[in-house]
Every structure is written in structure tokens, then in C-alpha cells.
Design an enzyme around this catalytic site. Structure first.
Site, PDB file in Angstrom:
ATOM      1  N   ASN A   1      55.791  57.262  24.463  1.00 28.02           N
ATOM      2  CA  ASN A   1      55.067  56.006  24.254  1.00 28.02           C
ATOM      3  C   ASN A   1      54.602  55.412  25.583  1.00 28.02           C
ATOM      4  OD1 ASN A   1      57.447  55.198  25.376  1.00 28.02           O
ATOM      5  ND2 ASN A   1      58.089  53.873  23.688  1.00 28.02           N
TER       6      ASN A   1
ATOM      7  N   HIS B   1      56.569  55.031  28.278  1.00 30.45           N
ATOM      8  CA  HIS B   1      57.597  54.332  29.059  1.00 30.45           C
ATOM      9  C   HIS B   1      57.910  55.073  30.353  1.00 30.45           C
ATOM     10  CE1 HIS B   1      61.029  56.500  26.697  1.00 30.45           C
ATOM     11  NE2 HIS B   1      60.953  57.037  27.893  1.00 30.45           N
TER      12      HIS B   1
HETATM   13  C1  F6R Z   1      64.934  58.962  32.597  1.00 26.64           C
HETATM   14  C2  F6R Z   1      63.979  57.992  32.169  1.00 26.64           C
HETATM   15  C3  F6R Z   1      62.990  58.217  31.069  1.00 26.64           C
HETATM   16  C4  F6R Z   1      62.473  59.649  30.963  1.00 26.64           C
HETATM   17  C5  F6R Z   1      61.463  59.771  29.817  1.00 26.64           C
HETATM   18  C6  F6R Z   1      60.976  61.195  29.634  1.00 26.64           C
HETATM   19  O1  F6R Z   1      65.761  58.444  33.635  1.00 26.64           O
HETATM   20  O2  F6R Z   1      64.025  56.950  32.704  1.00 26.64           O
HETATM   21  O3  F6R Z   1      61.914  57.333  31.263  1.00 26.64           O
HETATM   22  O4  F6R Z   1      61.874  60.031  32.162  1.00 26.64           O
HETATM   23  O5  F6R Z   1      62.053  59.342  28.627  1.00 26.64           O
HETATM   24  O6  F6R Z   1      62.032  61.985  29.209  1.00 26.64           O
HETATM   25  P1  F6R Z   1      61.903  63.557  29.040  1.00 26.64           P
HETATM   26  O7  F6R Z   1      61.731  64.118  30.412  1.00 26.64           O
HETATM   27  O8  F6R Z   1      63.206  63.968  28.416  1.00 26.64           O
HETATM   28  O9  F6R Z   1      60.704  63.808  28.169  1.00 26.64           O
END
Ligand code: F6R
Length: 242
Positions: free
Chosen positions: A136, A138
């Protein structure tokens, strides 16, 4: 923004490790902002490999992580402190007392967040911040919202995140409901930002974040305003960019 297109996940991981390795080599006492999640795991593996080859020295590095679940101890294998120990810290010569993750065991949110901002300030700010990208948009736990929250703050996890995490815990009561996260202001103050993305499922959000309007509804879109961002993605993740 500089975009580095990698063939696949392994190639992306090596390219991202190049950027972090260059940072550590050029400024051995740098402050690295680090992320958890699945995307950077290969990057950490590559850094460990280079350390084992004698090509990297982390002894003077300080690290600050983006986020941590409120209420989880460092020993809990779902905590982000545990993740970092497991994937990076215990495999390289970084000093454990120079690695920082928000204190999930501090029940006073305001105190936990103020203490973390002070740690980052005392360290002199972040030289290179590694980020993953949520589906999304974030970054850290900065979820879509009406405003960009600037400092470290406590977030209420969405029901979908709580439900998704439930499988990792013995009972629903143990699933964290809140997390501490660096704010957008702190992330934006990093001198350099490295964002890693992989897979088709991220293609649309990469396009929205970097080629759509800058809005707190897509938190990563704020990175369009940063002067030194490197986006390293594999072909699938970058497949929808113009
Ligand atoms: C991790 C964090 C999150 C991830 C995001 C993507 O410390 O802050 O913002 O970077 O959720 O996660 P993945 O890499 O698992 O798709």
C-alpha cells in the site's frame, strides 16, 4: 532518483549490497538505517558473504532500524530485533551496542519514541537508509494517512496486519496491536536512501509511488522530494514504470 534495474531477486540483492558496501567502505563509521521484511534478506546475506571474504568491516558502523512491534521482547522470534540479529548482526563484526531498534518493551509510547529520536540525533543522523516498500506504499510502519508523521511514533496496526501476523503467535492475545516506527521526517533527513523492491506484486505500487502524485495516501511517494534516492528493483517490480 536513480533507478537500477536488476534481472531478478538475487541480482537485486547484489546491487543493493553494492550500495551499502560502498557506504561502509567510504565512511567506516557511518550510520546505517536498516529495514526488516522479506525483500532485504538477500541483501543481508550478500553483506555477510562479503564480510566473510574479508571485504567489509562493520566494527565502526552504527545501525538504527526503522521499526519494532510494541510489546515484543528482543528474544521473541517475531521481533524485528531478533530478525536483525538473525540475518545480519550476529554474522558480522558490528558492535551489538552500536545497533539500535526501537525498544518494544517500553510501554510508554511517548518515552520510547522520544528516546529513539534522541539516539538518531546523537548518532549524527542517518547516512544511508535502506527501505522496503509495502503493497500500500508504506515505508517503515508509516501507513497511508492524511498527513506525513514526522518523528518516531506509535502506530495502531490495521486489523489485516494483526490477522496476517496471527499465524506466528500461539494465541491471538499475543499478536502485537501496535508498533513503533521512525517517522517520514526522520527518513527524509537521511543523506541517502536505498529502496529495494522485488516481484510483480510490487509493480503497481512502484509506479504509483514514484510516478504518481506525492501524497500521504502513498507514503513512499514523499521520496520523490528527496535529493538522493536509489531504487533497486528486479525486472518484475519495475515492469510498470514509464
Ligand atoms: C520493515 C518495514 C516494512 C517493510 C515493507 C515491505 O522494517 O518497515 O515497511 O519494508 O512492509 O516488506 P517486504 O519486504 O516483506 O515486502
Amino acid at each position: 532518483m536513480q533507478i537500477i534495474k536488476a534481472k531478478d531477486y538475487d541480482h537485486m540483492s547484489r546491487m543493493a549490497a553494492n550500495v551499502i558496501a560502498a557506504q561502509v567502505i567510504l565512511k567506516p563509521d557511518c550510520v546505517l538505517g536498516l529495514a526488516t521484511g522479506s525483500t532485504p534478506i538477500g541483501t543481508y546475506e550478500e553483506l555477510v558473504r562479503r564480510y566473510n571474504n574479508g571485504d567489509l568491516d562493520f566494527s565502526a558502523v552504527t545501525s538504527v532500524n526503522l521499526d519494532e512491534y510494541k510489546g515484543l521482547s528482543p528474544e521473541n522470534d517475531q521481533s524485528y530485533r531478533y530478525f536483525m540479529n538473525d540475518h545480519l548482526f550476529k554474522h558480522v563484526n558490528i558492535r551489538q551496542d552500536s545497533t539500535y531498534v526501537p525498544n518494544g518493551l517500553e510501554p510508554d509510547s511517548a518515552a520510547a519514541c522520544a528516546a529513539y529520536d534522541e539516539i538518531i540525533r546523537q548518532a549524527g543522523g542517518i547516512d544511508l537508509q535502506l527501505l522496503g516498500l509495502g503493497h500500500n506504499g508504506h515505508i517503515g510502519f508509516n501507513e497511508p494517512s492524511d498527513v506525513f508523521e514526522t518523528d518516531t511514533h506509535c502506530v495502531d496496526l490495521t486489523q489485516s496486519t494483526i490477522d496476517a501476523n496471527a499465524r506466528f503467535f500461539a494465541s491471538m492475545d499475543e499478536v502485537p496491536r501496535q508498533a513503533y516506527t521512525m517517522g517520514i521526517g526522520t527518513i527524509m533527513r537521511a543523506k541517502k536512501i536505498l529502496l529495494v523492491v522485488s516481484g510483480k506484486a510490487k509493480a503497481q505500487i512502484v509506479r504509483d509511488a514514484f510516478f504518481g502524485p506525492c501524497t500521504p495516501q502513498v507514503p513512499a511517494s514523499v521520496l520523490q522530494l528527496h535529493k538522493d534516492v536509489i531504487l533497486v528493483g528486479d525486472e518484475e517490480a519495475l515492469s510498470l514504470i514509464p
